[in-house]
Design a protein around this motif. Structure first.
Motif, PDB file in Angstrom:
ATOM      1  N   THR A 195      -2.527  -6.908  20.885  1.00 48.70           N
ATOM      2  CA  THR A 195      -3.000  -6.460  19.711  1.00 48.70           C
ATOM      3  C   THR A 195      -3.668  -5.134  19.389  1.00 48.70           C
ATOM      4  OG1 THR A 195      -4.124  -8.476  19.245  1.00 48.70           O
ATOM      5  CG2 THR A 195      -5.472  -6.562  18.855  1.00 48.70           C
ATOM      6  N   GLN A 226      -5.810 -10.245  12.503  1.00 46.89           N
ATOM      7  CA  GLN A 226      -5.667 -12.072  12.564  1.00 46.89           C
ATOM      8  C   GLN A 226      -6.409 -13.089  12.240  1.00 46.89           C
ATOM      9  OE1 GLN A 226      -5.305 -12.243  17.404  1.00 46.89           O
ATOM     10  NE2 GLN A 226      -5.386 -14.102  17.121  1.00 46.89           N
ATOM     11  N   ASP A 254      -0.869  -8.730  12.862  1.00 45.53           N
ATOM     12  CA  ASP A 254      -1.543  -9.206  14.593  1.00 45.53           C
ATOM     13  C   ASP A 254      -1.231 -11.005  14.224  1.00 45.53           C
ATOM     14  OD1 ASP A 254      -1.868  -9.340  16.753  1.00 45.53           O
ATOM     15  OD2 ASP A 254      -4.395  -8.547  16.688  1.00 45.53           O
ATOM     16  N   GLU A 255      -0.455 -11.326  14.603  1.00 47.47           N
ATOM     17  CA  GLU A 255      -0.513 -12.599  14.683  1.00 47.47           C
ATOM     18  C   GLU A 255      -0.702 -12.864  13.468  1.00 47.47           C
ATOM     19  OE1 GLU A 255      -1.440 -14.614  18.059  1.00 47.47           O
ATOM     20  OE2 GLU A 255      -1.674 -13.151  19.409  1.00 47.47           O
TER      21      GLU A 255
HETATM   22 MG   LIG Z   1      -3.966 -10.867  20.094  1.00 46.12          MG
END
Ligand SMILES: [Mg+2]
Ligand SMILES: Nc1ncnc2c1ncn2[C@@H]1O[C@H](COP(=O)(O)OP(=O)(O)O)[C@@H](O)[C@H]1O
Lengths: 276, 357
Positions: free
Chosen positions: B45, B84, B159-160
């Motif tokens: 991140t 995320q 991000d994910e």
């Molecule tokens: Mg992360």
């Protein structure tokens, strides 16, 4: 589970009983008194009051002072609410204490403190003369500016806290998301933060305005008798002039104003919180 | 040599005493889909935030499309981010969220047209006027992708994005996203800690560990020729056995003594080196063959997985030896018995072993 729900209703019983005795009954009496003519029901008292230019000056004073106090509180309180919400650790504790602790100091004490500050030989006057803004010391006490500044100080927490409670819930990533979409910092403020804090702003405005419109002690100490608002006039009517008729009318007008504020602000809050 | 489309050079970042990025260098070509794969906390991140300009690196620079953007604020970088937690604007409708970045850039009806197109692309047309709070996780995810893509960023960072979705939905979304990005020709960096996701989606994968990129390669190379024992361990299943080099054979082969016997492998290590050998489970088969590495560990478990079967053997190491086969198993396998298994020397991966650790 019907019985549960009716039980819950009974939990409010002490409050209802208490408010009926100390609040609803006297209020009803006050309203009734204002609509009582020589022969029963009549609006003659209101006609008399609203027909007098002096009354309109009093209403104007009330709304103007309350409006200025509210706006000053918003201007000072909005950034403070952000600082409070984004601060961490010791800084946040200190800030929060600085905002909450003054609430425990009585209004009378604060007003006297402001008297000292606003005097002709007070700190503000000396400072402004010192830096050359004023050529000679002046008195801010017993002026509208002095009243607005003093009252804003007293009511500031009621603006900061509702805005703070809203800001605290705003995900800081929303502003970052706005940035990665190519939106400039100023636009991000107006398109993301401001709309999301509006519910807090509206309740802060409603709190401070309804407190400021009905304040009695602060104007009595900071501006004196020559300047009358609905609240001070109500107080004078009952306490000094023993004029129940006038007092009940001014109190009713004030009540109508206050109710209107609460209604308008809750409508506003509902509208701005479209998806809330 | 042509310059990569995105280039991160020697990025370092400390948060207080902890080093989060320890000199990361990364190049991404135009139109490429690169995954950052690594365990939680390895700095994925943080690296994304540095590329987006949301966090400043202590050292290092970032170049995008032949321009140094190291000191540019995020709103001037043309780098889109799918966060995320999606970070949708809760006070706006689905449509208003998608059109958010278009306002002020293009005319109003043009903005509406583009937003409507992206609404269609992510199959959310029927939800245009809904509040984003009333959406499911998968729907919010789609809106977040559409919002980021609508402004046509030079680079998209994710991000994910699928970590909060259940497996089935995740697989659908992986395919959809890959197709969407290919159609738009968008260059993307995708963060994940899920190796399967990275293998399925990526043109190249950067394996990250403790603030460093250990290997940046295609999924095939990463799987078949991992550069470090961490990469081996993190991508795909493997059996790892420690040993010591005891000699050389012709054809660049080395002999390694392990607790299961002497093993032959390709490699360039001095005699006496401490090493770890790794074998992929599908490279191991039953029986003993000439010219192959053979050992006879004790069978512990047979794990039926539908199309394949995994057989576990006791190892001298912490983790078991794993054999994976889609063929019929030999009859009369019983747990507790020693069973002969073998694999080819060229399927043996060798890595240096840090003895001090
Ligand atoms: Mg992360
Ligand atoms: N703002 C921050 N302040 C302090 N430490 C941070 C901050 N952001 C991240 N970290 C630390 O940096 C490390 C890497 O974080 P991160 O980049 O989020 O990893 P990943 O995304 O790979 O899980 C973690 O140990 C995390 O605690």
């Amino acid at each position: 589970m019907k019985s549960d729900r009716s039980l819950v209703g009974w939990l409010a019983a002490p409050a209802v009983f208490y408010l009926t005795i100390v609040y609803a009954l006297p209020l009803t009496w006050l309203l009734a008194r204002s609509m009582m003519g020589p022969e029963g029901f009549s609006l003659v008292l209101f006609e008399e009051f609203l027909g007098d230019p002096f009354s309109w000056r009093v209403i104007g004073n009330t709304l103007r002072i309350a409006g200025m106090v509210t706006i000053l509180c918003l201007l000072i309180g909005y950034p403070v609410a952000f600082a409070l919400a984004r601060a961490r650790g010791v800084v946040q504790v200190v800030l929060l204490a600085a905002i909450i602790l003054p609430l425990s100091i009585g209004v009378v004490v604060k007003a006297f403190a402001w008297q000292i500050v606003l005097r002709r030989d007070g700190v503000v006057s000396q400072f402004l003369v010192g830096i050359g803004v004023w050529s000679e010391p002046q008195r801010l006490l017993f002026t509208e500016i002095g009243l607005v500044v003093g009252a804003a100080n007293v009511f500031l927490p009621f603006m900061i806290l509702p805005i703070y409670s809203v800001v605290k819930l705003i995900d800081p990533r929303l502003m970052e998301a706005g940035a990665t979409l190519g939106v400039s910092p100023v636009s991000r403020f107006f398109r993301i933060l401001f709309p999301l804090t509006l519910p807090g702003i509206v309740s802060g405005l409603a709190f401070v305005f309804s407190l400021a419109v009905s304040m009695f002690v602060i104007p009595s100490l900071l501006i004196g008798d020559r300047f009358q608002t609905l609240a001070t006039l109500t107080g004078r009517s009952f306490l000094l002039m023993r004029n129940e008729a006038l007092g009940s009318v001014t109190a009713t007008v004030l009540l109508v104003l206050a109710v209107a504020i609460v209604l308008i602000s809750s409508l506003l809050a509902r509208r701005v919180g479209r998806f809330a | 040599m042509i310059e990569p489309f995105l280039e991160v050079r020697n990025a370092r970042k400390n948060f207080g005493p902890t080093t989060v990025l320890d000199g990361v260098t990364l190049g991404v070509t135009r139109g490429e889909f690169v995954s950052l794969l690594g365990p939680s906390g390895c700095g994925k991140t943080t690296l994304l935030r540095i590329i987006a300009g949301l966090t400043g690196a202590d050292v290092g620079d970032v170049r995008l499309d032949e321009q140094d953007i190291t000191t540019l604020p995020p709103h001037k970088r043309d780098v889109g981010v799918v966060f995320q937690n999606y970070a949708l604007f809760p006070h706006l409708s689905v449509m208003e969220n998608i059109a958010f970045g278009l306002k002020g850039r293009v005319a109003k009806d043009e903005a509406t047209r583009i937003a409507a197109r992206f609404l269609d692309l992510v199959h959310m047309r029927d939800f245009a006027e809904r509040s984003v709070r009333a959406l499911s996780g998968g729907q919010q995810q789609r809106v977040a992708v559409a919002r980021a893509l609508a402004v046509a960023p030079k680079l998209l960072l994710l991000d994910e994005p699928f970590s909060a979705l259940d497996r089935k939905l995740r697989e659908t979304m992986q395919i959809e996203l890959k197709r969407l990005l290919r159609e738009l020709g968008t260059t993307a960096i995708f963060v994940t800690h899920d190796q399967d996701e990275a293998l399925v989606m990526s043109d190249r994968i950067a394996v990250m560990n403790q603030g460093r990129i250990e290997q940046l390669d295609t999924p095939q190379t990463l799987y078949h020729a991992p550069a470090t024992s961490f990469a081996l361990q993190f991508v795909g299943l493997s059996t790892r056995i420690s040993g010591q080099v005891i000699g050389h054979q012709d054809g660049n082969l080395i002999l390694i003594e392990t607790r299961h016997g002497v093993v032959c492998a390709p490699g360039n290590f001095a005699r006496g080196s401490q090493v770890i050998i790794g074998i992929r489970p599908e490279r191991i088969s039953f029986g003993m063959l000439d010219g192959q590495n053979s050992i006879a560990p004790q069978l512990t478990d047979i794990v039926f997985q539908g199309a394949r079967v995994q057989v576990h053997f006791a190892s001298a190491e912490d983790e078991p030896i794993i054999l994976e086969s889609s063929a019929r198993l030999p009859t009369n396998l019983a747990s507790g018995e020693a069973v002969s298994i073998s694999w080819a020397p060229e399927d043996t991966l060798v890595f240096p072993r840090d003895v001090s650790a």
